[in-house]
Design a protein around this motif. Structure first.
Motif: not given
Length: 334
Positions: A160-165, A187-192
């Motif tokens: 899987a690949f991801y881009a942080l929101p 990290d807020a982006s990782l939490q999101a």
């Protein structure tokens, strides 16, 4: 004639006084030496008694310190062995498998998996692995559009690949404790991101509790106990490790904990060893001093006896000389 006898007596008396003076001085000097020798003997005897008590006590203390020093060193070795084994296993599962050649081919081998950025309450690692599956080891990209090219050369295993929101994602339906509550992220982006992936995943302390609460779920939601089984409104899916990556997160957290334990245990073991060394040194020093004091005490006793003998000898010798002189004068007069 009477004047001659008188003169002779006076001369003998003067000689007798002359003999008494050196003898008295010598006797006084010997008495002083004897007193000093006795003082040294008493001092040596007192020090000998003191050290004779200290040395056995120090010996007992140093022996008592050996066991905790060995115990703490053994604990440090055990932690180190466990830590080395876990690190070796962790390295093995990351470097082996079908994905490694593909990742190297596309220049992705150096990217860290998502799991390296995740911390969760101990005991919930399996549930998180069961919920995320291959996404646990997902790789970050700047834009998801960049992975479009991999459609023509797909990975040989799940990846899987991801881009942080860019903003927070709100959980819209929260009837039970969500699994995200167990996450510890800075990290807020990782939490999101994880809030999005774990939307509708709730927790229960046991499978029985999950089954009892399944009526509160809506479509697409599940309840997971710690062992990763998934309970939905109309099904139960039992989790079992199915890839070489299983246990990756739990091992990572255990490695971190063991690393902290190792540093703390190293300090404890060093202090226990230092205490043992200090007591060993104190015992050795006291033992050496005891041997020296024993020799000094023996020498002091010998000097004391010698002074007594010399004092008696000088006293007897002086009386003999005086008697001899007196006897000689009487014979001459007769």
């Amino acid at each position: 004639q009477s004047r001659g006898l008188k003169a002779r007596r006076e001369r003998l008396e003067a000689e007798r006084k002359g003999l008494r003076a050196p003898a008295a001085a010598r006797a006084a000097a010997l008495r002083a030496d004897a007193a000093a020798a006795a003082a040294r003997r008493d001092e040596a005897d007192a020090r000998l008694a003191e050290l004779s008590e200290q040395v056995p006590a120090l010996d007992e203390q140093r022996r008592a310190a050996q066991e905790p020093a060995a115990r703490e060193a053994a604990r440090l070795n055990d932690i180190g062995a466990r830590l080395s084994a876990l690190r070796a296993l962790q390295d093995k599962v990351q470097t082996e498998g079908k994905l490694k050649p593909w990742l190297e081919k596309h220049g992705l081998a150096g990217l860290p998996g998502l799991w390296k950025q995740i911390h969760i309450t101990p005991g919930w690692e399996t549930a998180l692995e069961a919920a995320l599956r291959e996404r646990l080891n997902a790789l970050a990209v700047g834009r998801l559009d960049t992975v479009r090219a991999f459609g023509a050369d797909a990975p040989p295993a799940r990846l899987a690949f991801y881009a942080l929101p860019s903003g927070a994602i709100t959980n819209t339906h929260r009837t039970l404790p969500p699994l995200t509550d167990q996450l510890k992220l800075g990290d807020a982006s990782l939490q999101a991101l994880l809030s999005d992936w774990l939307e509708g995943v709730y927790t229960a302390e046991s499978l029985d509790a999950a089954l009892a609460q399944r009526s509160q779920l809506t479509h697409g939601e599940v309840i997971m106990p710690r062992d990763g089984h998934a309970v939905s409104p109309h099904a139960v899916a039992f989790y079992a490790p199915d890839t070489e990556q299983a246990g990756l997160l739990a091992r990572a957290q255990e490695i971190e904990n063991l690393d902290r334990q190792q540093r703390a245990q190293a300090l404890i073991a060093d202090e226990a060893r230092a205490q043992q060394v200090r007591l060993e040194a104190a015992y050795t020093d006291a033992s050496q001093r005891l041997a020296g004091v024993r020799r000094a005490a023996a020498a002091a006793q010998q000097r004391d006896r010698k002074s007594v003998v010399e004092g008696k000898s000088v006293g007897l010798g002086g009386r003999r000389i005086i008697k001899k002189k007196g006897g000689g004068g009487g014979g001459g007069g007769g």
